[in-house]
Design a protein around this motif. Structure first.
Motif, PDB file in Angstrom:
ATOM      1  N   VAL A  78      -3.565   6.695 -14.256  1.00 57.59           N
ATOM      2  CA  VAL A  78      -4.119   5.420 -14.470  1.00 57.59           C
ATOM      3  C   VAL A  78      -3.022   4.291 -14.391  1.00 57.59           C
ATOM      4  CG1 VAL A  78      -3.402   5.275 -16.991  1.00 57.59           C
ATOM      5  CG2 VAL A  78      -5.479   4.208 -16.353  1.00 57.59           C
ATOM      6  N   ALA A  79      -1.799   4.628 -14.242  1.00 58.10           N
ATOM      7  CA  ALA A  79      -0.638   3.686 -14.069  1.00 58.10           C
ATOM      8  C   ALA A  79      -0.908   2.657 -12.971  1.00 58.10           C
ATOM      9  CB  ALA A  79       0.535   4.527 -14.107  1.00 58.10           C
ATOM     10  N   PRO A  80      -1.307   3.055 -11.731  1.00 61.20           N
ATOM     11  CA  PRO A  80      -1.397   1.916 -10.647  1.00 61.20           C
ATOM     12  C   PRO A  80      -2.362   0.735 -11.046  1.00 61.20           C
ATOM     13  CG  PRO A  80      -1.371   4.318  -9.585  1.00 61.20           C
ATOM     14  CD  PRO A  80      -1.380   4.619 -11.228  1.00 61.20           C
ATOM     15  N   GLN A  81      -3.332   1.292 -11.887  1.00 58.90           N
ATOM     16  CA  GLN A  81      -4.409   0.031 -12.259  1.00 58.90           C
ATOM     17  C   GLN A  81      -3.873  -0.983 -13.046  1.00 58.90           C
ATOM     18  OE1 GLN A  81      -8.431   1.767 -13.579  1.00 58.90           O
ATOM     19  NE2 GLN A  81      -7.466   3.913 -12.938  1.00 58.90           N
ATOM     20  N   LEU A  82      -2.758  -0.287 -13.778  1.00 54.46           N
ATOM     21  CA  LEU A  82      -2.173  -1.252 -14.707  1.00 54.46           C
ATOM     22  C   LEU A  82      -1.133  -2.099 -14.023  1.00 54.46           C
ATOM     23  CD1 LEU A  82      -1.408   1.232 -17.887  1.00 54.46           C
ATOM     24  CD2 LEU A  82      -3.470  -0.123 -17.214  1.00 54.46           C
ATOM     25  N   VAL A  83      -0.604  -1.507 -12.982  1.00 54.84           N
ATOM     26  CA  VAL A  83       0.366  -2.457 -12.192  1.00 54.84           C
ATOM     27  C   VAL A  83      -0.337  -3.428 -11.466  1.00 54.84           C
ATOM     28  CG1 VAL A  83       1.978  -2.301 -10.242  1.00 54.84           C
ATOM     29  CG2 VAL A  83       1.996  -0.445 -12.099  1.00 54.84           C
ATOM     30  N   ARG A  84      -1.310  -3.357 -10.885  1.00 54.20           N
ATOM     31  CA  ARG A  84      -2.241  -4.316 -10.384  1.00 54.20           C
ATOM     32  C   ARG A  84      -2.377  -5.590 -11.097  1.00 54.20           C
ATOM     33  NH1 ARG A  84      -6.082  -1.448  -8.839  1.00 54.20           N
ATOM     34  NH2 ARG A  84      -5.155  -0.757  -6.912  1.00 54.20           N
ATOM     35  N   GLY A  85      -1.982  -6.722 -10.597  1.00 52.19           N
ATOM     36  CA  GLY A  85      -2.070  -7.994 -11.135  1.00 52.19           C
ATOM     37  C   GLY A  85      -0.898  -8.291 -12.387  1.00 52.19           C
ATOM     38  N   SER A  86       0.060  -7.467 -12.223  1.00 50.43           N
ATOM     39  CA  SER A  86       0.964  -7.807 -13.374  1.00 50.43           C
ATOM     40  C   SER A  86       2.406  -7.529 -12.638  1.00 50.43           C
ATOM     41  CB  SER A  86       0.958  -6.615 -14.357  1.00 50.43           C
ATOM     42  OG  SER A  86       1.566  -5.309 -13.680  1.00 50.43           O
ATOM     43  N   ASP A  87       3.392  -7.820 -13.576  1.00 54.84           N
ATOM     44  CA  ASP A  87       4.849  -7.678 -12.681  1.00 54.84           C
ATOM     45  C   ASP A  87       5.334  -6.463 -13.450  1.00 54.84           C
ATOM     46  OD1 ASP A  87       5.096  -8.309 -15.594  1.00 54.84           O
ATOM     47  OD2 ASP A  87       6.848  -9.800 -15.412  1.00 54.84           O
ATOM     48  N   LEU A  88       4.879  -5.542 -13.741  1.00 53.76           N
ATOM     49  CA  LEU A  88       4.973  -4.113 -14.212  1.00 53.76           C
ATOM     50  C   LEU A  88       5.497  -3.374 -13.175  1.00 53.76           C
ATOM     51  CD1 LEU A  88       2.137  -3.222 -16.728  1.00 53.76           C
ATOM     52  CD2 LEU A  88       4.474  -3.196 -17.444  1.00 53.76           C
ATOM     53  N   ILE A  89       6.432  -2.354 -13.184  1.00 57.98           N
ATOM     54  CA  ILE A  89       6.889  -1.421 -12.227  1.00 57.98           C
ATOM     55  C   ILE A  89       6.913  -0.112 -12.774  1.00 57.98           C
ATOM     56  CG2 ILE A  89       9.196  -0.517 -10.981  1.00 57.98           C
ATOM     57  CD1 ILE A  89       8.495  -3.651 -10.187  1.00 57.98           C
ATOM     58  N   LEU A  90       6.318   0.708 -11.833  1.00 62.02           N
ATOM     59  CA  LEU A  90       6.170   1.915 -12.124  1.00 62.02           C
ATOM     60  C   LEU A  90       7.096   2.898 -11.192  1.00 62.02           C
ATOM     61  CD1 LEU A  90       4.224   4.316 -13.295  1.00 62.02           C
ATOM     62  CD2 LEU A  90       2.751   4.210 -11.213  1.00 62.02           C
ATOM     63  N   THR A  91       7.910   3.793 -11.561  1.00 64.80           N
ATOM     64  CA  THR A  91       8.787   4.485 -11.140  1.00 64.80           C
ATOM     65  C   THR A  91       8.254   6.052 -11.232  1.00 64.80           C
ATOM     66  OG1 THR A  91      10.495   2.862 -11.426  1.00 64.80           O
ATOM     67  CG2 THR A  91      11.247   5.022 -10.370  1.00 64.80           C
ATOM     68  N   VAL A  92       7.634   6.649 -10.211  1.00 65.01           N
ATOM     69  CA  VAL A  92       7.489   7.850 -10.310  1.00 65.01           C
ATOM     70  C   VAL A  92       7.628   8.825  -8.950  1.00 65.01           C
ATOM     71  CG1 VAL A  92       5.417   7.510 -11.847  1.00 65.01           C
ATOM     72  CG2 VAL A  92       5.028   7.125  -9.595  1.00 65.01           C
ATOM     73  N   ALA A  93       7.122  10.061  -8.985  1.00 65.35           N
ATOM     74  CA  ALA A  93       7.168  10.692  -7.676  1.00 65.35           C
ATOM     75  C   ALA A  93       6.551  10.076  -6.440  1.00 65.35           C
ATOM     76  CB  ALA A  93       6.800  12.505  -7.957  1.00 65.35           C
ATOM     77  N   ARG A  94       7.330  10.148  -5.324  1.00 65.34           N
ATOM     78  CA  ARG A  94       6.507   9.630  -4.284  1.00 65.34           C
ATOM     79  C   ARG A  94       5.095  10.168  -3.971  1.00 65.34           C
ATOM     80  NH1 ARG A  94      10.143   9.945   0.730  1.00 65.34           N
ATOM     81  NH2 ARG A  94       9.349  11.917   0.585  1.00 65.34           N
ATOM     82  N   ARG A  95       5.133  11.392  -3.903  1.00 62.58           N
ATOM     83  CA  ARG A  95       4.000  12.287  -3.520  1.00 62.58           C
ATOM     84  C   ARG A  95       2.693  11.694  -4.471  1.00 62.58           C
ATOM     85  NH1 ARG A  95       3.885  17.382  -0.185  1.00 62.58           N
ATOM     86  NH2 ARG A  95       6.013  17.453   0.407  1.00 62.58           N
ATOM     87  N   SER A  96       3.048  11.203  -5.601  1.00 63.17           N
ATOM     88  CA  SER A  96       1.937  10.850  -6.444  1.00 63.17           C
ATOM     89  C   SER A  96       1.251   9.416  -6.201  1.00 63.17           C
ATOM     90  CB  SER A  96       2.208  10.769  -8.035  1.00 63.17           C
ATOM     91  OG  SER A  96       3.262   9.554  -8.067  1.00 63.17           O
ATOM     92  N   LEU A  97       1.884   8.755  -5.128  1.00 59.64           N
ATOM     93  CA  LEU A  97       1.708   7.370  -4.730  1.00 59.64           C
ATOM     94  C   LEU A  97       0.946   7.554  -3.189  1.00 59.64           C
ATOM     95  CD1 LEU A  97       4.552   5.548  -6.187  1.00 59.64           C
ATOM     96  CD2 LEU A  97       2.399   5.767  -7.011  1.00 59.64           C
ATOM     97  N   THR A  98      -0.248   7.202  -3.142  1.00 62.71           N
ATOM     98  CA  THR A  98      -1.021   7.105  -1.778  1.00 62.71           C
ATOM     99  C   THR A  98      -1.168   5.689  -1.476  1.00 62.71           C
ATOM    100  OG1 THR A  98      -1.996   9.355  -2.211  1.00 62.71           O
ATOM    101  CG2 THR A  98      -2.909   7.927  -0.733  1.00 62.71           C
ATOM    102  N   PRO A  99      -0.436   5.239  -0.350  1.00 65.64           N
ATOM    103  CA  PRO A  99      -0.626   3.743   0.315  1.00 65.64           C
ATOM    104  C   PRO A  99      -1.931   3.674   0.516  1.00 65.64           C
ATOM    105  CG  PRO A  99       1.168   4.969   1.216  1.00 65.64           C
ATOM    106  CD  PRO A  99       0.649   6.148   0.533  1.00 65.64           C
ATOM    107  N   ARG A 100      -2.603   2.574   0.258  1.00 62.86           N
ATOM    108  CA  ARG A 100      -4.066   2.205   0.649  1.00 62.86           C
ATOM    109  C   ARG A 100      -4.070   0.775   0.958  1.00 62.86           C
ATOM    110  NH1 ARG A 100      -4.800   5.691  -4.082  1.00 62.86           N
ATOM    111  NH2 ARG A 100      -6.112   7.421  -3.501  1.00 62.86           N
ATOM    112  N   PRO A 101      -4.366   0.421   2.196  1.00 65.39           N
ATOM    113  CA  PRO A 101      -4.058  -0.929   2.771  1.00 65.39           C
ATOM    114  C   PRO A 101      -5.195  -1.963   2.084  1.00 65.39           C
ATOM    115  CG  PRO A 101      -4.358   0.574   4.678  1.00 65.39           C
ATOM    116  CD  PRO A 101      -4.445   1.329   3.389  1.00 65.39           C
ATOM    117  N   GLY A 102      -4.526  -2.919   1.529  1.00 65.26           N
ATOM    118  CA  GLY A 102      -5.662  -3.932   0.750  1.00 65.26           C
ATOM    119  C   GLY A 102      -5.946  -3.821  -0.666  1.00 65.26           C
ATOM    120  N   ASP A 103      -5.277  -2.751  -1.339  1.00 63.05           N
ATOM    121  CA  ASP A 103      -5.113  -2.522  -2.702  1.00 63.05           C
ATOM    122  C   ASP A 103      -4.255  -3.455  -3.615  1.00 63.05           C
ATOM    123  OD1 ASP A 103      -2.346  -1.445  -2.488  1.00 63.05           O
ATOM    124  OD2 ASP A 103      -2.951   0.624  -3.060  1.00 63.05           O
TER     125      ASP A 103
END
Length: 304
Positions: A232-257
């Protein structure tokens, strides 16, 4: 009364019934689990009470409850049956015919990486097997492995061998930062520390690698939110100044997100994902087969 250390003449099938009764805490459900009749399981329970000189299960307002003696027996009994299975039933493990439940602890990160490829492999090769997943955190998973409550844990554990703990590597990952595109990823350690952070920890007692690396430099970050899982963390990052530092494989780049992924502005250790089990399970051929399936389900790194 016969000593329980004297196995001569003891029907070891009673121990299988005892294991089912302690798991189900219900005679009829235990009978279904064992594909036996309810009277047969009731008769076996009566024999078990004589063998152990203990009621084993007593009726309470909420149903059957194991006695303290039965609770003491549960974990060593489970281990003994697993060992016997490895020595007798699984001299040649046949996944196509095996009927077994494997209990695993893994984070949602490990599940996200491994399950999409692992699940169809298991369903196709071993249609009668069941995977039961929990997320216990590092310390909780270690304790559950030692207690025989789970068969395998997948996570970040010290690799190698101890007197009772075995690990084997799966893959190494690296940390990455996720930030809102409008706020931008921090370009310096000072900028990183000036922003609020989301921390992901399966257990409050687990020490995170990010905070440990900062502490080694006499630094701390301000954690605004701590989550038990990352999904759920990426949803909390969007529109904020929060930083999420996690394993890279858990983050999937999506154009326009509206999010950006960047390297952390500091040196961080790699994330060695391993599977871990108890030494008493070294000869469990079914568990060896499952570990092989897991190792063969690792996808290619999307961001090499």
């Amino acid at each position: 009364m016969r000593s329980v250390n004297d196995l001569s003449g003891v029907d070891l099938n009673l121990l299988v019934v005892l294991d089912a009764l302690l798991a189900e805490r219900h005679v009829t459900r235990a009978a279904v689990r064992l594909n036996k009749t309810q009277p047969a399981v009731s008769h076996a329970l009566a024999r078990l009470r004589i063998l152990f000189d203990d009621p084993i299960l007593v009726r309470r307002p909420g149903g059957l409850e194991p006695t303290p003696r039965a609770v003491e027996l549960a974990a060593p009994l489970r281990d003994a049956l697993s060992t016997l299975g490895g020595l007798v039933d699984e001299r040649v493990f046949d996944p196509g015919r095996a009927k077994r439940e494997f209990r695993l602890s893994m984070s949602d990160y490990a599940a996200e990486v491994l399950l999409p490829a692992l699940t169809p492999r298991i369903v196709h090769a071993a249609p009668h097997l069941t995977l039961a997943l929990v997320s216990l955190g590092r310390d909780g998973a270690r304790a559950a492995i030692r207690a025989g409550e789970i068969d395998l844990a997948i996570g970040v554990y010290p690799e190698g061998r101890t007197d009772d703990f075995r690990t084997s590597p799966l893959f190494d990952d690296a940390f990455a930062c996720l930030a809102d595109a409008a706020s931008g990823a921090p370009a310096s350690l000072r900028a990183y520390l000036s922003r609020p952070h989301i921390a992901v920890s399966a257990s409050p007692e687990d020490n995170g690698e990010v905070d440990a690396a900062l502490a080694a430099q006499g630094l701390t970050r301000r954690v605004a939110i701590t989550l038990p899982h990352w999904s759920v963390a990426p949803q909390l990052v969007r529109g904020s100044d929060l930083i999420l530092t996690v394993a890279r494989r858990s983050l999937t780049p999506r154009p326009g997100d509206g999010l950006v992924i960047a390297r952390p502005p500091m040196a961080l250790p790699t994330i060695p994902l391993v599977h871990a089990w108890h030494v008493r399970r070294d000869h469990d051929r079914g568990l060896k087969w499952l570990r092989t399936q897991i190792a063969q389900s690792i996808p290619a790194d999307p961001c090499p």
